[in-house]
Design an enzyme around this catalytic site. Structure first.
Site, PDB file in Angstrom:
ATOM      1  CD  GLU A 220      55.293 -62.093 -14.239  1.00 42.39           C
ATOM      2  OE1 GLU A 220      55.280 -62.181 -12.995  1.00 42.39           O
ATOM      3  OE2 GLU A 220      55.846 -61.160 -14.853  1.00 42.39           O
TER       4      GLU A 220
ATOM      5  CG  ASP B 289      55.042 -61.731 -19.771  1.00 42.89           C
ATOM      6  OD1 ASP B 289      53.975 -61.098 -19.895  1.00 42.89           O
ATOM      7  OD2 ASP B 289      55.750 -61.667 -18.752  1.00 42.89           O
TER       8      ASP B 289
END
Length: 359
Positions: A74, A131
């Protein structure tokens, strides 16, 4: 401008790539232009300089100062996105090389989610975080376009292809985006993290590939976000469970039943992608303004309404400012951020605003 994607989706079923993108472009929501191209890059560049000075290690690693100095896919994705948006090619390349060298899998194009500096091995858990994969791909696509690097575009497309192949599945009536390869699917239910629907990145995936399955993932994700809200404030939980037989939603077991650290990104990504519908905006607005900027909680329990004993950090306030908080005032600068994550949220809001986010 607001784009009610729940209404838009009625018109995009069966649309070809060109017509779907023309609708998106008309809404001003194609998210892969830099802040400089949008005409307001100065503030973004200034804030990136602060982020870089505080969280960028010379070898290209982005350091999570709120989690004992570890690093994540991330964080590498955010760093790549920020550097590309600010036109910082040297930093972008360093962050990408570090991520590719230390986190990318050998058997697919995805990335291990966590790097623990000083541990042996530093990457003990090979599970990905979707993500992070999507953020890295978005950074690559943006950099490839900015610097005319076909290799970056090809790398982004490879990541997107494996996300679509490995991180999507049918659950009840929905085509969902899994949070990671392992740990989220049982025979009875699937656990989702709604903040992993990085809508600007999903739009970029659709633009690059023209694969209509991305359109389905986005449309279904918006339906899930719209329906998967709980408590008196009708907020999305950090972790959501979907029954595999009935498609019913519930707050996932095994995590606190909260709107907090993860779910704070849901309104941000929707705002940035012009997908923040009037209904969702109204509920976020009601929540933010009940507490106000001076007393906004860091989390709220969606089962009993209790709140955190501490107030929200500046990054949370930045998100609230773009999704209905009436008394937000000017955006905080990254000098005020207590840690990496709050700083990242704030810089994302700067970028979303510079690129005409959906208000």
């Amino acid at each position: 401008m607001l784009l009610d994607f729940m209404k838009l989706q009625k018109h995009v079923s069966g649309m070809g790539r060109r017509s779907f993108l023309s609708v998106m472009a008309a809404a001003g929501s194609i998210p892969f232009i830099s802040a400089a191209e949008a005409g307001d890059g100065t503030a973004v560049n200034q804030q990136w300089a602060i982020f870089r000075s505080k969280y960028f290690h010379p070898d290209g690693r982005i350091v999570d100062t709120g989690n004992s100095g570890e690093s994540h896919s991330e964080g590498q994705g955010y760093g790549m996105l920020f550097a590309a948006t600010a036109g910082d090619q040297a930093a972008f390349e360093a962050i990408w090389v570090w991520a590719r060298t230390n986190l990318q899998h050998k058997t697919d194009a995805l990335f291990s989610w966590r790097y623990l500096d000083g541990h042996n091995p530093p990457v003990a858990d090979k599970n990905n975080a979707t993500d992070g994969d999507l953020l890295i791909a978005l950074g690559l696509a943006r950099a490839g376009r900015l610097w005319k690097r076909a290799d970056y575009i090809q790398d982004a497309m490879a990541i997107y292809a494996d996300v679509l192949k490995l991180m999507t599945m049918k659950v009840g009536p929905y085509e969902v985006l899994l949070p990671g390869a392992t740990g989220f699917v049982t025979k009875d239910a699937v656990t989702l993290n709604l903040s992993y629907y990085v809508m600007p990145s999903l739009m970029q995936a659709f633009e690059l590939s023209a694969d209509p399955r991305w359109q389905t993932v986005m449309e279904n994700g918006l339906r899930i976000i719209g329906k998967g809200r709980f408590g008196q404030w009708k907020l999305p939980p950090d972790w959501l469970s979907i029954n595999r037989q009935t498609g019913a939603f519930s707050i996932a077991k095994g995590w606190p039943p909260r709107f907090s650290f993860d779910a704070i990104r849901v309104p941000l990504y929707l705002y940035w992608a012009h997908m923040l519908s009037p209904e969702l905006l109204a509920d976020f607005t009601r929540f933010w303004n009940h507490f106000g900027a001076s007393a906004l909680p860091g989390w709220i329990d969606l089962t009993n309404g209790s709140r955190s004993p501490y107030n929200a950090p500046p990054g949370y306030l930045a998100v609230a400012s773009c999704s209905g908080l009436a008394s937000a005032g000017e955006l905080p600068t990254l000098d005020n951020a207590p840690d990496y994550y709050s700083a990242a949220l704030t810089l994302l809001v700067y970028i979303a605003r510079a690129e005409g986010g959906g208000m």
